[in-house]
Design a protein around this motif. Structure first.
Motif, PDB file in Angstrom:
ATOM      1  N   ASN A 165      -3.405   0.087  -3.631  1.00  0.00           N
ATOM      2  CA  ASN A 165      -4.147  -0.224  -2.413  1.00  0.00           C
ATOM      3  C   ASN A 165      -5.390  -1.068  -2.661  1.00  0.00           C
TER       4      ASN A 165
ATOM      5  N   TYR B 182      -6.517   7.816   0.844  1.00  0.00           N
ATOM      6  CA  TYR B 182      -5.948   6.643   1.512  1.00  0.00           C
ATOM      7  C   TYR B 182      -6.994   5.951   2.386  1.00  0.00           C
TER       8      TYR B 182
ATOM      9  N   GLY C 281       0.829  -1.195   0.000  1.00  0.00           N
ATOM     10  CA  GLY C 281       0.000   0.000   0.000  1.00  0.00           C
ATOM     11  C   GLY C 281       0.865   1.248   0.000  1.00  0.00           C
TER      12      GLY C 281
END
Length: 309
Positions: free
Chosen positions: A161, A202, A134
């Motif tokens: 991710n 994120y 990630g």
């Protein structure tokens, strides 16, 4: 007996039941080895290989080296971008465990990497897949439009991710289903539990990871597959600027050692007692606090100080 007495008795029974459940949950978090014991041969009973993305350093490398994977009889496939770091990690693991380590150099921010990965692992009896790779769009938290090279970062973060986890599951899950055994461990983040401004992109990808894994467990639990998401908060890794270890920030090795004791605790775990407490704290913070501009600025300065920026 008067109706009011019956009502009070029922309320009392419900309170005792509720408190008993809460106490049981606390004890399960505090004493995972008692509640969720793993047999000595647990991993080797699932297969012969561990496949770990983002395995050249940090949490991924710790999963391969520190505790129960290579050390408990599994050979390891490490997949990451840096060939040099991969080879260094492979040498260390082979020396300390005596197990075979294969490395695959692949940049998960790209699209055209999965054919070669599939060719390398298709014949392996995979016991556990650790979806760990990630990236952050920016090490210092910032508002979405303040992200440097935003258009490029959007594609990279989604590929690394999100797509990496779904594609690796597609490659490895069929073999696990055919053999009727296997473990898929997905590394998420504590930032997935609440909307977390300044980590917008994120945090959203980590929410996807948790929902994807929960649904996957529901679909394939009956096939003998164990799927779990681990959501750490502070872990001292390169992605987080090697923040100083403290009460809430673990080394990668310490976090992995703790998290594996919760492997049979359900489809989601924070991986440690301290991070479970922190997760409960964030879940009970009023959302207006996280949305307030003053919090954004204070949190940004806090992270800058932690990473030495």
């Amino acid at each position: 007996m008067a109706l009011i007495e019956v009502v009070f008795i029922l309320v009392g029974v419900c309170c005792v039941f509720f408190c008993g459940r809460r106490l049981a949950r606390v004890l399960m978090v505090l004493f995972p080895k008692f509640w969720y014991p793993l047999p000595e041969n647990f991993f080797t009973s699932m297969g012969k290989w561990a496949v770990i993305t983002g395995g050249s350093e940090g949490i991924g490398r710790a999963y391969a080296q520190q505790v129960k994977l290579a050390g408990h009889g599994l050979n390891v496939v490490l997949i990451s971008r840096s060939r040099g770091k991969l080879e260094t990690a492979a040498q260390d693991i082979e020396l300390t465990t005596g197990r075979k380590v294969t490395v695959i150099s692949a940049d998960f921010t790209k699209d055209d990497i999965y054919t070669s990965i599939e060719e390398s692992i298709s014949s392996l009896d995979v016991a556990i897949l650790v979806n760990n790779v990630g990236i952050l769009p920016s090490q210092i938290p910032c508002k979405l439009l303040e992200t440097t090279n935003l258009e490029e970062k959007i594609l990279q973060v989604i590929n690394c991710n999100l797509k990496s986890m779904a594609k690796m599951c597609r490659l490895i899950l069929p073999g696990m289903v055919e053999r009727g055994r296997g473990i898929i461990l997905n590394v998420s983040s504590g930032m997935a539990i609440v909307p977390f401004p300044l980590y917008t992109l994120y945090g959203a990808t980590k929410v996807f990871i948790e929902r994807f894994a929960q649904c996957l467990q529901a679909e394939y639990k009956s096939k003998g597959i164990l799927v779990q998401t681990v959501s750490p908060f502070g872990v001292s890794t390169s992605m987080m600027g090697y923040q100083k270890e403290d009460l809430m920030t673990f080394s990668a090795e310490a976090f992995v050692k703790s998290s594996l004791t919760y492997l049979k605790a359900g489809d989601h775990s924070y991986g440690s007692v301290r991070h479970t407490i922190l997760g409960s704290f964030f879940q009970n913070i009023p959302t207006w606090v996280l949305r307030h501009e003053a919090f954004h600025q204070s949190f940004k300065e806090f992270v800058k100080k932690r990473v030495g920026a």
